[in-house]
Design an enzyme around this catalytic site. Structure first.
Site, PDB file in Angstrom:
ATOM      1  CD  GLN A  44      -2.778  -1.118   2.506  1.00  0.00           C
ATOM      2  OE1 GLN A  44      -2.722  -0.206   3.328  1.00  0.00           O
ATOM      3  NE2 GLN A  44      -3.581  -2.152   2.677  1.00  0.00           N
ATOM      4  CG  HIS A  76      -3.500  -0.248   7.684  1.00  0.00           C
ATOM      5  ND1 HIS A  76      -4.123  -0.823   8.768  1.00  0.00           N
ATOM      6  CD2 HIS A  76      -4.042  -0.842   6.592  1.00  0.00           C
ATOM      7  CE1 HIS A  76      -4.998  -1.730   8.345  1.00  0.00           C
ATOM      8  NE2 HIS A  76      -4.950  -1.757   7.020  1.00  0.00           N
ATOM      9  CD  GLU A  90     -14.825   3.744  14.040  1.00  0.00           C
ATOM     10  OE1 GLU A  90     -14.867   2.774  14.802  1.00  0.00           O
ATOM     11  OE2 GLU A  90     -14.229   4.814  14.319  1.00  0.00           O
ATOM     12  CE1 TYR A 109     -13.504  10.636  17.567  1.00  0.00           C
ATOM     13  CE2 TYR A 109     -11.292  11.318  18.187  1.00  0.00           C
ATOM     14  CZ  TYR A 109     -12.628  11.620  17.969  1.00  0.00           C
ATOM     15  OH  TYR A 109     -13.088  12.897  18.174  1.00  0.00           O
ATOM     16  CE1 TYR A 163     -10.046  -7.091   6.423  1.00  0.00           C
ATOM     17  CE2 TYR A 163      -7.950  -7.014   7.588  1.00  0.00           C
ATOM     18  CZ  TYR A 163      -8.938  -6.371   6.869  1.00  0.00           C
ATOM     19  OH  TYR A 163      -8.843  -5.031   6.603  1.00  0.00           O
TER      20      TYR A 163
END
Length: 386
Positions: A96, A159, A253, A263, A274
């Site tokens: 990513q 991420h 979210e 949070y 997963y």
């Protein structure tokens, strides 16, 4: 008297054994609506981009667009792609990682400064989210300087976040992820992983950040307990930050991150791992914020705007979010800080990586693919939509 003492003692024992109350689990869940028809057709602005990730409009109507492998290009007003610009920082283009968001300085018309977020390589295959600023010229970038580096750099995983959003006071938010394999770091205030940070445009720390002056806390942190925030925008009326972050299986979210607040990830979440295994302690815990809205199944959010134009009837003031999975454009109609309607458009079998509003008041999106495209949603006409 003895009976009264025994009664009080018994009551204290009952209270001690009773479960600790948890906050009301009142987060609003997406109804997962079916696709709606666009009010107007869509057209292709350009194609041939390799996994484009972020885009920003220049004042003259041209578009800056990043490609995740590490290229920055300019798209002309007639859709022609420039050669890759020179001077782009070296990126960790694996998984990513790569070249991610692009944003213009609020004073770009005077200083020609842009900002890039990216996965910065480190030693021994380590990497971390970074932000660099540079001056944009006709052929490339000059005066490149890294103004923010996520600490610590870690190995592997994904991420990285990462969106850049300027506040009205000139400071910037940088959204990040917890690098997937390091989820517990999201609760560690000595780590930038799983945090939204706020910095000045030169990288300095604002003196009114919520943790400035506290021991064993990184002063750049704005909010924490985030999983992977790839969608962020400033509310056009309040000037406050809103975000959408990835959950695991379930639990994407919509949040309204406020200074110093937690949070919850990975302690609380509306999703599961997963593998199907439970994550954390449940969906709510004292001292941790509830999302404004959540998705299960997920939309895999990336890119976000508050639409402020008048091109599409009934859309002004709505939030638009790109979806990677199933792949569509999600509209959230808001009222008093809550979602009152969700609609989905542009289900064309492609991952929507970013969404923005052009100077013409139209909505533009990019598709994340080896042959990625920039698409524009046209004003409604009497002809049928594409």
């Amino acid at each position: 008297m003895k009976v009264k003492i025994r009664t009080i003692a018994l009551a204290l024992v009952v209270m001690a054994c009773a479960p600790t109350p948890t906050p009301a689990q009142n987060a609003q869940r997406s109804p997962t609506p079916k696709e709606s028809p666009l009010p107007g057709r869509w057209t292709e602005v350009t194609k041939g981009l390799e996994h484009p990730w972020g885009l920003a409009f220049l004042p003259d109507g041209r578009i800056l667009v990043t490609e995740r492998p590490g290229r920055l290009r300019i798209v002309s007003r007639d859709g022609r792609l420039s050669a890759p610009l020179t001077g782009v920082p070296r990126v960790f283009a694996q998984g990513q990682g790569g070249l991610l968001d692009v944003a213009l300085d609020p004073s770009f018309a005077k200083n020609q400064i842009i900002y890039l977020s990216y996965a910065e390589p480190g030693e021994e295959r380590m990497a971390g989210t970074a932000v660099a600023r540079a001056r944009l010229g006709d052929q490339g970038l000059s005066d490149l300087r890294v103004i923010y580096r996520q600490q610590p750099k870690v190995m592997g995983g994904g991420h990285y976040g990462s969106r850049i959003v300027f506040r009205r006071d000139g400071t910037m938010f940088v959204t990040q992820g917890e690098r997937m394999n390091y989820r517990e770091q999201a609760q560690n205030l000595m780590s930038d992983l799983g945090k939204i940070v706020r910095i000045h445009s030169d990288g300095a720390i604002p003196s009114d950040n919520p943790f400035v002056g506290r021991k064993n806390v990184r002063p750049e942190i704005w909010s924490y307990g985030h999983r992977n925030v790839q969608a962020a925008a400033l509310h056009p009326d309040t000037g406050e930050l809103w975000t959408v972050e990835h959950g695991a299986r379930g639990g994407d979210e919509l949040n309204h991150p406020q200074a110093g607040k937690n949070y919850g990830w990975p302690v609380i979440t509306y999703g599961v791992d997963y593998s199907g295994a439970k994550i954390g302690e449940g969906t709510a815990k004292q001292g941790m914020e509830q999302p404004v809205y959540y998705w299960d199944p997920v939309i895999a959010p990336s890119g976000m705007i508050f639409y402020t134009g008048d091109a599409y009837p009934g859309w002004k003031g709505s939030i638009f979010v790109g979806s990677l999975t199933p792949g569509c454009l999600v509209r959230l109609q808001m009222q008093n800080g809550r979602v009152i309607r969700e609609e989905r458009y542009l289900d064309i079998g492609e991952r929507i990586r970013d969404v923005t509003q052009g100077p013409d008041g139209l909505i533009y999106v990019i598709t994340d693919d080896e042959e990625g495209r920039i698409l524009r949603i046209e004003k409604p006409t009497s002809s049928p939509a594409s």
